[in-house]
Write an enzyme that holds these catalytic residues in place. Structure first.
Site, PDB file in Angstrom:
ATOM      1  N   CYS A 145       7.599  10.278   3.494  1.00 17.90           N
ATOM      2  CA  CYS A 145       8.118  11.078   2.375  1.00 17.90           C
ATOM      3  C   CYS A 145       7.177  11.206   1.180  1.00 17.90           C
ATOM      4  O   CYS A 145       6.989  12.311   0.671  1.00 17.90           O
ATOM      5  CB  CYS A 145       9.458  10.492   1.922  1.00 17.90           C
ATOM      6  SG  CYS A 145      10.600  10.248   3.273  1.00 17.90           S
ATOM      7  N   ARG A 162      -4.716   2.552  -1.162  1.00 20.09           N
ATOM      8  CA  ARG A 162      -4.872   2.709   0.285  1.00 20.09           C
ATOM      9  C   ARG A 162      -3.801   1.924   1.038  1.00 20.09           C
ATOM     10  O   ARG A 162      -4.076   1.314   2.075  1.00 20.09           O
ATOM     11  CB  ARG A 162      -6.288   2.326   0.744  1.00 20.09           C
ATOM     12  CG  ARG A 162      -6.657   3.053   2.061  1.00 20.09           C
ATOM     13  CD  ARG A 162      -7.942   2.540   2.710  1.00 20.09           C
ATOM     14  NE  ARG A 162      -9.084   2.718   1.881  1.00 20.09           N
ATOM     15  CZ  ARG A 162      -9.990   1.755   1.635  1.00 20.09           C
ATOM     16  NH1 ARG A 162      -9.853   0.564   2.168  1.00 20.09           N
ATOM     17  NH2 ARG A 162     -11.000   1.989   0.857  1.00 20.09           N
ATOM     18  N   SER A 163      -2.584   1.947   0.508  1.00 17.90           N
ATOM     19  CA  SER A 163      -1.480   1.259   1.172  1.00 17.90           C
ATOM     20  C   SER A 163      -1.161   1.980   2.474  1.00 17.90           C
ATOM     21  O   SER A 163      -1.475   3.156   2.642  1.00 17.90           O
ATOM     22  CB  SER A 163      -0.249   1.250   0.273  1.00 17.90           C
ATOM     23  OG  SER A 163       0.285   2.558   0.176  1.00 17.90           O
TER      24      SER A 163
END
Lengths: 309, 309
Positions: B142, B177-178
């Site tokens: 999402c 950068r998860s």
């Protein structure tokens, strides 16, 4: 001293012998592809050791060194390469959850380490076969599987009972709840009928199949039990704390306990032999034997399904 | 000030309107089941907000609170329950890699968050449909999807170009950068033709489809570029650092940059409006609209495949 200190090579030997016999009957030996995409010297050492053991058993082993940015595409190519029968990766590569993504990129048809979701899910849910006809056993992660084989070897599994229920009546404490060893091991032993206390720094969880093993698979419960109480109640204590300063207090153990250490550090003190009936100081050699066993199994399924396809 | 500060509600509105129209045509509204198995007040607040938005759109939303030890079995039951069309989980539950296991336990047929391996793999590999006939678009997580829609809204996507190549020529820096937002977003934008610098505490990675977009999907490269250089080269800078003390130095940005912040903290200083052409201070409302959009899509596929089955 009545305590039996188990030489893990003795546990591994019959498996290695069986593997050699099987490999000898094959037209060509299965190939294990191992990806090294980090610069961890421990991983390289483990790779060398695996290469040596595979050569000894008659299996092909190929170490592929590549930058971590290329790892995923190389795995995808290996999944599609019919000459590759098993794939393993030395972790950590990126660390954390990105490594979980890599684990799931390995096809379950070649996942010798049993780390992809399909095998994990089946293991936690006590689903032992891939197919309804029960011709293909699921792959179980190597170290937890090695620990099961060790517990069978030392008589913790009671062969008088039905397969799948042979730990009924046993209480086991496992100090380690990693996703690679501690948590899968707790599930395997609980699914085999044990009452398991799974210990990590955040607390203790209890796993079992209910009174009289009324459940088909284990359930997990939060518990307020202390480590001291868990140890006092346990027939088997298994440790995997990667710190040389962590020691189980021998005084807290049940007399005649079965003590097993899978950490590279020694989690039991030297006086363990004064209290334990059986002490297993390390498991590494059985782990590699299980890796080879998984490879042979996957090779067998691949050949069978090729014939079908 | 020539900088346009974008109200995210304006981006969300046409999606919400479209969703309402679609829901109104359905015999019964799709049901989203959300599992709350932690005691994080932020998760509860997000759940309340989602409930409100779903009610407003005409969708059914049910919050299920359960102990984390029961979560997995509840998800398995929801996967099998034909009255449930979407499943989401408020993370962290156990934290770390065990949560990755939970994400993969949600059926891809009901995974509104797009976090299971199938959707992740397809996203990274630029595979946009589930089926060969291209009737079922893959679910995209999402927040990354919301950021794509925002970049479309503000004209970063060039509609003159072919769909799938509309970021050709754009350079984008993403500070985060998860596995949930930053890395998937970097892949999405690179797959759409951008050159992306993906920044985290450990360094910078570069993602792109090669000169002239010659590759079908992006590749990832290690780079020695500094953050200062990356920012100076970037047409778009997207931030998601969950710390109020982290600020992008406005002086290092290109004049006329598009600045987008998806962190709950403000990663741009107030003087951003003196340099940026477009500034998007938050994305939350679009994220929830995308969650609803994913739910409607999954509902449509479920109904279609039911008819088939």
């Amino acid at each position: 001293m009545p305590c039996q200190v188990v030489k893990v090579a003795d546990v591994a030997r019959p498996f290695i012998t069986e593997l050699k016999t099987k490999v000898a009957t094959l037209p060509s030996p299965p190939l294990l592809l191992a990806f090294l995409a980090n610069d961890d010297p421990a991983a390289r050492k483990y790779a060398e050791w695996t290469a040596k053991t595979c050569a000894d058993t008659g299996l092909r082993f190929k170490l592929v060194e590549c930058p971590r940015t290329e790892l995923e595409d190389r795995i995808v190519a290996a999944n599609a390469n019919a000459d590759v029968h098993g794939i393993m990766v030395y972790y950590p590569v990126f660390g954390g959850t990105q490594d979980g993504y890599i684990q799931n990129t390995v096809s379950h048809r070649k996942d010798v380490e049993g780390l992809c979701h399909k095998y994990r899910y089946n293991m936690y849910h006590n689903i032992r076969f891939l197919d309804a006809e029960k011709t293909e056993k699921c792959i179980v992660p190597c170290t937890p599987l090695a620990l099961v084989k060790i517990l069978e070897h030392v008589g913790v599994y009671n062969r008088v009972l039905e397969e799948g229920d042979r730990l009924h009546g046993r209480t086991v404490t496992i100090v380690n709840r990693s996703e690679v060893v501690g948590r899968p091991l707790a599930a395997l032993l609980a699914n085999d009928g044990a009452k398991v206390y799974s210990v990590d720094v955040d607390g203790i969880m209890e796993l079992h199949r209910g009174t009289g093993l009324k459940l088909r698979k284990h359930e997990v419960f939060e518990t307020k039990i202390t480590l001291r109480e868990a140890l006092a109640a346990s027939d088997v204590v298994i440790t995997g704390v990667p710190s040389p300063s962590y020691k189980i207090d021998t005084a807290q153990l049940k007399d005649g306990v079965v003590a097993v250490n899978f950490s590279t550090a020694k989690n039991f003190s030297d006086d363990i032999t004064e209290k334990a009936s059986i002490y297993v100081p390390s498991v590494g050699k059985v782990t590699v034997a299980m890796l080879e066993r998984n490879l042979l199994r996957l090779h067998e399924y691949l050949v069978k399904n090729q014939g079908r396809g």
